[in-house]
Design a protein around this motif. Sequence first.
Motif, PDB file in Angstrom:
ATOM      1  N   THR A 188      27.589  31.288  53.173  1.00 43.25           N
ATOM      2  CA  THR A 188      27.541  31.366  52.044  1.00 43.25           C
ATOM      3  C   THR A 188      26.571  31.256  51.939  1.00 43.25           C
TER       4      THR A 188
ATOM      5  N   LEU B 242      27.634  34.917  48.045  1.00 42.76           N
ATOM      6  CA  LEU B 242      29.046  35.810  48.599  1.00 42.76           C
ATOM      7  C   LEU B 242      28.136  37.338  48.747  1.00 42.76           C
TER       8      LEU B 242
ATOM      9  N   THR C 147      35.688  31.245  57.223  1.00 38.62           N
ATOM     10  CA  THR C 147      35.407  32.670  58.342  1.00 38.62           C
ATOM     11  C   THR C 147      33.829  33.009  57.469  1.00 38.62           C
ATOM     12  N   ILE C 148      33.954  32.538  56.347  1.00 40.18           N
ATOM     13  CA  ILE C 148      33.009  33.662  55.353  1.00 40.18           C
ATOM     14  C   ILE C 148      31.841  32.723  55.098  1.00 40.18           C
TER      15      ILE C 148
ATOM     16  N   ARG D  98      37.198  39.082  49.950  1.00 39.76           N
ATOM     17  CA  ARG D  98      37.923  39.395  50.963  1.00 39.76           C
ATOM     18  C   ARG D  98      38.790  37.669  50.772  1.00 39.76           C
ATOM     19  N   LEU D  99      37.833  37.251  50.119  1.00 40.32           N
ATOM     20  CA  LEU D  99      38.091  35.552  49.809  1.00 40.32           C
ATOM     21  C   LEU D  99      39.528  35.600  47.895  1.00 40.32           C
TER      22      LEU D  99
ATOM     23  N   GLU E 194      32.302  42.045  50.083  1.00 39.85           N
ATOM     24  CA  GLU E 194      32.213  42.270  50.447  1.00 39.85           C
ATOM     25  C   GLU E 194      33.518  41.336  51.174  1.00 39.85           C
ATOM     26  N   ASP E 195      33.276  39.795  50.729  1.00 42.99           N
ATOM     27  CA  ASP E 195      33.049  38.480  51.621  1.00 42.99           C
ATOM     28  C   ASP E 195      33.316  38.285  49.915  1.00 42.99           C
TER      29      ASP E 195
ATOM     30  N   ALA F 190      38.132  30.210  54.348  1.00 48.36           N
ATOM     31  CA  ALA F 190      36.508  30.458  53.627  1.00 48.36           C
ATOM     32  C   ALA F 190      35.982  29.883  54.988  1.00 48.36           C
TER      33      ALA F 190
ATOM     34  N   THR G 224      42.620  36.439  49.301  1.00 46.93           N
ATOM     35  CA  THR G 224      43.213  35.555  49.988  1.00 46.93           C
ATOM     36  C   THR G 224      43.896  34.721  49.339  1.00 46.93           C
TER      37      THR G 224
ATOM     38  N   CYS H 151      29.275  36.169  43.429  1.00 47.66           N
ATOM     39  CA  CYS H 151      27.932  37.224  43.897  1.00 47.66           C
ATOM     40  C   CYS H 151      27.018  37.587  44.126  1.00 47.66           C
TER      41      CYS H 151
ATOM     42  N   TYR I 145      34.082  34.155  41.482  1.00 52.11           N
ATOM     43  CA  TYR I 145      34.124  34.534  41.919  1.00 52.11           C
ATOM     44  C   TYR I 145      32.831  35.179  42.235  1.00 52.11           C
TER      45      TYR I 145
END
Length: 452
Positions: free
Chosen positions: A337, A228, A334-335, A235-236, A231-232, A332, A239, A223, A219
């Motif tokens: 990339t 990503l 909803t996010i 969040r991912l 913040e996403d 995922a 989760t 990023c 992650y």
Amino acid sequence: MAYDPSDPNPNPSDPNPNPSDPNPSLSDPNASRTTHLLTLSASTPDALTTTARDTAAHLATLGDASPAPLCSRAAGGPHSGHRLGVVGRTAGELAERIGAHLAGDPVREVFVGHADPARRPPVAFLFSGQGAQYAGMAQGLHRTEPVFRDAFDRCAEAARPFAAVPLQELLDPGAGPSVVYRLAHAALGTFCVNIALAELWRSWGVEPAAVLGFSSGEYAAACWAGILAPEDAVRLLGTQVTLAERVTDGAMAVVALGEEDALQLLAEAEPSVGLAAVISPGEVSLSGRATTLARIVDRLTASGVRTSSLPVSSGLHSPLQEPALAELRAVAATIPTRPPRIPFVSTVTGTGVTGPLAPEHWCRQLRGPVRFLDAVRALDELGVRAHLEVGPGRALVGLGARCLPGGERMWLASLGRSTDGTAPMLMALGRLHTAGVPVSWNRVYPGSRSAV
């Protein structure tokens, strides 16, 4: 370092012209650092030896004084090709270490190299995953480095919905096991440290040519590659670990087997245990139901295979996580990339990724094995020769050196389980500088000139 140790102020812009002053201005952010990096250089090896000897003699006269002003002055350059760096807390300590090096003793805090502007080594950032965290990690950097502190606190604030305590509590050396080893805190706290370290390295002028992340470090790597938004990513990841924590009867273990032998072993076992990671040519980790894994480990141990249990009850990267995949896939989806802005080598696939990541990628990241061996070999094919672990520990650089043996590669840690953090950061910076990696010295030592 092209300066005369007897000159009281070779750099007129130096805000503290007296190198013997043990109390530099408190407005200088370097005044709060406990450790400093002194850089020396010359056009030939013999000239560098002479410079080092003269500098050590000068430092010895300063005793317990802070070397910060002198280090700042030296950082302003100009920097010639033959270079030496030394890390220490006081001028006297720097003198002792230079002297021991000149006498032929191995000194961990002294590094030498030749910088060729035409052959600057590309650097890869290796982002740590959960399991690298420890109580007090990077406490000193959070206190003394505003860039680190701001980045950590921003990520920690984004992670609040997924953590039982503010993640700053992990920076306390007295933090207890319930804070440090809970999966959500381990993964998210490590993410915060990863991104904060990467921001600090960037502020010092060190930018990666490629990135890789181990387990949840995927992650942070995604990023930093621009796939990503921070913040996403939080969040991912939040989760994912929330779903993963539903498994409480899992376990993980590292065993001294190659991938093919491990797969053959698992084919004969119950399907609740799977291959969790391929971490070196002769080492994998297994994960799954604790009772089943214990029987496998007992069998391997009895046959003479080296094994080591990991304190993870969630059974990450195992069949036990399959019930969580539908919910993770929905989040995922909803996010957004994006394609990576720099080469991103995924430990999910063990290869480079060129486009945006579909939701299924993150399901594979949770369920499937971490393909670290393949990924670090892919970095090597990109021409990477300097590997910097950006995270709390040094496990990845140790594993990487086993995957790619050979003295032509550098394996450096940002923290190495230090609570202060300043010394290992500056040691890694010194190693990179002596190898020719560009550094923004005016950000490392405000007031010095910007020089590579």
